[in-house]
Write an enzyme that holds these catalytic residues in place. Structure first.
Site, PDB file in Angstrom:
ATOM      1  N   GLY A  48       1.006  -0.710  -0.460  1.00 18.20           N
ATOM      2  CA  GLY A  48       0.098  -0.029   0.201  1.00 18.20           C
ATOM      3  C   GLY A  48       1.046   1.143   0.285  1.00 18.20           C
ATOM      4  O   GLY A  48       2.151   1.217   0.514  1.00 18.20           O
ATOM      5  N   GLN A  53       3.179   9.928   1.457  1.00 22.28           N
ATOM      6  CA  GLN A  53       4.569   9.209   1.729  1.00 22.28           C
ATOM      7  C   GLN A  53       5.223   9.658   0.348  1.00 22.28           C
ATOM      8  O   GLN A  53       6.771   9.441   0.351  1.00 22.28           O
ATOM      9  CB  GLN A  53       4.079   7.595   1.551  1.00 22.28           C
ATOM     10  N   CYS A 101       6.221   0.066   7.823  1.00 21.84           N
ATOM     11  CA  CYS A 101       5.941   1.397   7.074  1.00 21.84           C
ATOM     12  C   CYS A 101       7.015   1.920   6.341  1.00 21.84           C
ATOM     13  O   CYS A 101       7.759   2.174   6.229  1.00 21.84           O
ATOM     14  CB  CYS A 101       5.844   1.828   7.657  1.00 21.84           C
ATOM     15  N   LEU A 102       7.209   2.099   4.882  1.00 23.81           N
ATOM     16  CA  LEU A 102       8.386   2.673   4.219  1.00 23.81           C
ATOM     17  C   LEU A 102       8.160   3.853   4.637  1.00 23.81           C
ATOM     18  O   LEU A 102       9.307   4.229   4.241  1.00 23.81           O
ATOM     19  CB  LEU A 102       7.225   2.794   2.407  1.00 23.81           C
ATOM     20  N   HIS A 143      -3.691   0.895   7.561  1.00 26.22           N
ATOM     21  CA  HIS A 143      -3.149   1.979   7.516  1.00 26.22           C
ATOM     22  C   HIS A 143      -2.909   3.227   6.931  1.00 26.22           C
ATOM     23  O   HIS A 143      -2.101   3.742   7.465  1.00 26.22           O
ATOM     24  CB  HIS A 143      -1.941   0.818   6.989  1.00 26.22           C
ATOM     25  N   GLU A 144      -3.188   2.598   6.083  1.00 24.32           N
ATOM     26  CA  GLU A 144      -2.935   3.545   4.584  1.00 24.32           C
ATOM     27  C   GLU A 144      -4.367   4.815   4.981  1.00 24.32           C
ATOM     28  O   GLU A 144      -4.091   5.688   3.900  1.00 24.32           O
ATOM     29  CB  GLU A 144      -3.530   2.862   3.359  1.00 24.32           C
ATOM     30  N   HIS A 147      -2.682   7.833   6.902  1.00 25.94           N
ATOM     31  CA  HIS A 147      -1.550   7.903   6.433  1.00 25.94           C
ATOM     32  C   HIS A 147      -2.515   9.330   6.227  1.00 25.94           C
ATOM     33  O   HIS A 147      -2.140  10.839   6.171  1.00 25.94           O
ATOM     34  CB  HIS A 147      -1.163   7.732   5.169  1.00 25.94           C
TER      35      HIS A 147
HETATM   36 NI    NI Z   1       2.692   3.708   6.003  1.00 26.65          NI
END
Ligand code: NI
Length: 184
Positions: A48, A53, A101-102, A143-144, A147
């Site tokens: 995702g 991000q 998480c990236l 999670h997304e 963000h």
């Molecule tokens: Ni994340």
């Protein structure tokens, strides 16, 4: 085009994102942006990715879980583009699983999440859709969408006792239950 990722500490990750104007969705520039977000997610092997991000404070996130022989318990989720998503709970049942998480590289932690959720959003053509998700897919969606509200998974942890660097995670925690995947 692959975007540069924002990392924890960049204020864009803590902003409440602005909704996308539906009239904007059909425009070439926006379509390219969506394509680039997808490309960036895939390049980083994420399941995702959310617009903040890639330094864009917009209500746009993508998800995709591909079949992976390394994670046989991970059911695939086709590419899903969520514009202006709304999340509702379908039950109050909670599951606890590992997340990464990236934007927070090299760390993993155990996060409680709701097991069943519904997402209502616009797709990449601007068409409304609703999607009921459970298990790992529900985790990715939460999670997304977090963000888009300026939240990261650390904010959702009960405590920090499981927070681990990747090396230590693989050394001490991998026999533990719960999914191991890179969220966006
Ligand atoms: Ni994340």
């Amino acid at each position: 085009m692959i975007y540069k990722l924002s990392r924890l500490g960049h204020p864009v990750l803590r902003e409440i994102t602005r909704p996308v104007d539906p009239n904007e969705i059909g425009q070439k520039q926006f379509q390219e942006l969506v394509e680039n977000v997808i490309e960036t997610m895939r390049d980083y092997d994420g399941v995702g990715l959310a617009a903040p991000q890639v330094h864009l404070s917009l209500q746009l996130a993508v998800m995709e879980v591909e079949e992976n022989p390394r994670y046989p318990g991970m059911p695939p989720l086709p590419l899903t583009v969520m514009i202006n998503p709304k999340l509702t709970l379908l039950s109050h049942e909670v599951q606890v699983g590992w997340e990464g998480c990236l934007s927070i590289p090299d760390l993993r932690g155990k996060v409680p999440r709701y097991r069943q959720v519904k997402v209502e959003a616009l797709d990449r053509e601007g068409k409304p859709f609703a999607l009921e998700l459970s298990g790992f897919h529900a985790v990715v969606a939460q999670h997304e969408i977090d963000h888009l509200m300026g939240k990261v998974y650390l904010d959702r942890m009960d405590n920090m006792h499981t927070l681990s660097f990747l090396r230590e995670f693989y050394r001490y925690w991998t026999d533990d239950e719960g999914e191991v995947e890179e969220e966006g």
